[in-house]
Motif scaffolding. Structure first.
Motif, PDB file in Angstrom:
ATOM      1  N   ALA A  43      -6.690  -7.042  -2.940  1.00  0.00           N
ATOM      2  CA  ALA A  43      -7.177  -6.954  -1.498  1.00  0.00           C
ATOM      3  C   ALA A  43      -8.421  -8.099  -0.738  1.00  0.00           C
ATOM      4  N   SER A  44      -8.787  -8.406  -1.594  1.00  0.00           N
ATOM      5  CA  SER A  44      -9.830  -9.568  -2.256  1.00  0.00           C
ATOM      6  C   SER A  44      -9.477 -10.957  -1.883  1.00  0.00           C
ATOM      7  N   GLY A  45      -8.403 -11.360  -2.612  1.00  0.00           N
ATOM      8  CA  GLY A  45      -7.230 -11.711  -2.066  1.00  0.00           C
ATOM      9  C   GLY A  45      -7.352 -12.775  -3.734  1.00  0.00           C
ATOM     10  N   ALA A  91      -3.286   4.117   0.254  1.00  0.00           N
ATOM     11  CA  ALA A  91      -4.465   4.732  -0.454  1.00  0.00           C
ATOM     12  C   ALA A  91      -5.762   5.105   0.181  1.00  0.00           C
ATOM     13  N   ARG A  92      -6.164   5.791   0.046  1.00  0.00           N
ATOM     14  CA  ARG A  92      -7.444   6.020  -0.567  1.00  0.00           C
ATOM     15  C   ARG A  92      -8.184   5.775  -1.093  1.00  0.00           C
ATOM     16  N   LEU A  93      -9.342   5.351  -0.164  1.00  0.00           N
ATOM     17  CA  LEU A  93     -10.755   5.504  -1.965  1.00  0.00           C
ATOM     18  C   LEU A  93     -12.358   5.472  -1.276  1.00  0.00           C
ATOM     19  N   GLY A  94     -12.859   6.942  -1.154  1.00  0.00           N
ATOM     20  CA  GLY A  94     -13.682   7.094  -0.241  1.00  0.00           C
ATOM     21  C   GLY A  94     -13.255   6.835   1.281  1.00  0.00           C
ATOM     22  N   ARG A  97      -9.412   2.256   3.245  1.00  0.00           N
ATOM     23  CA  ARG A  97      -7.551   2.600   3.176  1.00  0.00           C
ATOM     24  C   ARG A  97      -7.181   0.941   2.716  1.00  0.00           C
ATOM     25  N   SER A  98      -6.270   1.231   2.136  1.00  0.00           N
ATOM     26  CA  SER A  98      -5.519   0.128   1.383  1.00  0.00           C
ATOM     27  C   SER A  98      -3.980   0.541   1.392  1.00  0.00           C
ATOM     28  N   ARG A  99      -3.409  -1.053   1.486  1.00  0.00           N
ATOM     29  CA  ARG A  99      -2.062  -0.845   1.709  1.00  0.00           C
ATOM     30  C   ARG A  99      -1.533  -1.857   0.707  1.00  0.00           C
ATOM     31  N   HIS A 118       1.582  -6.252  -8.116  1.00  0.00           N
ATOM     32  CA  HIS A 118       1.545  -6.350  -7.196  1.00  0.00           C
ATOM     33  C   HIS A 118       0.293  -6.430  -5.969  1.00  0.00           C
ATOM     34  N   HIS A 119       0.048  -6.336  -4.347  1.00  0.00           N
ATOM     35  CA  HIS A 119      -0.619  -6.814  -3.898  1.00  0.00           C
ATOM     36  C   HIS A 119      -1.377  -5.408  -2.480  1.00  0.00           C
ATOM     37  N   ALA A 120      -2.471  -5.676  -3.118  1.00  0.00           N
ATOM     38  CA  ALA A 120      -3.050  -4.869  -1.489  1.00  0.00           C
ATOM     39  C   ALA A 120      -4.080  -5.354  -0.335  1.00  0.00           C
ATOM     40  N   THR A 121      -3.209  -4.466   0.414  1.00  0.00           N
ATOM     41  CA  THR A 121      -4.491  -5.371   1.511  1.00  0.00           C
ATOM     42  C   THR A 121      -5.331  -4.403   2.120  1.00  0.00           C
TER      43      THR A 121
END
Length: 128
Positions: A43-45, A91-94, A97-99, A118-121
């Motif tokens: 998510a950080s890139g 997903a949610r963590l606290g 929120r991320s995809r 895997h890729h997260a945003t």
């Protein structure tokens, strides 16, 4: 269950295991689910290799039995080719929120299903 449904179910099961704090905290358990050619765009890139991910996973969010856990929604998968499944979910963590999008592949029966990419945003607040 059709072969395609079984492939999707296996990839989703692997994805859920990787979100389990016990697996995230264990290099050995996580290593069983990551492909040796694994790569992640976080998510950080930042880009992470197999070794970087295994080394850092126990220190990342969601790796503590006592801490916050990932809550997933909308998890689904599609077979892109025999032995290759894309899994997507939110997903949610606290409050975060991320995809997510993951590619799972099975090279052979011995290695089983492993996450290849895997890729997260991160989803900014207020964005649907």
């Amino acid at each position: 269950m059709s072969d395609e449904s079984a492939q999707v179910a296996a990839a989703i099961a692997g994805e859920l295991r990787l979100l389990d704090p016990e697996v995230r905290a264990s290099r050995e358990l996580a290593g069983e689910l990551l492909d040796p050619e694994f790569a992640e765009v976080g998510a950080s890139g930042r880009r992470y290799t197999y070794e970087q991910c295994l080394a850092g996973l126990p220190d990342r969010a969601g790796a503590s039995q006592d801490g916050p856990r990932y809550e997933t929604s909308g998890m689904t998968g599609v077979v892109l080719a025999p032995g290759l499944v894309q899994v997507t979910f939110e997903a949610r963590l606290g409050d975060r929120r991320s995809r997510h999008s993951s590619l799972w592949r099975r090279r052979d029966e011995q290695s089983g299903w492993r996450m290849y990419h895997h890729h997260a945003t991160v989803v900014p607040p207020g964005v649907e």
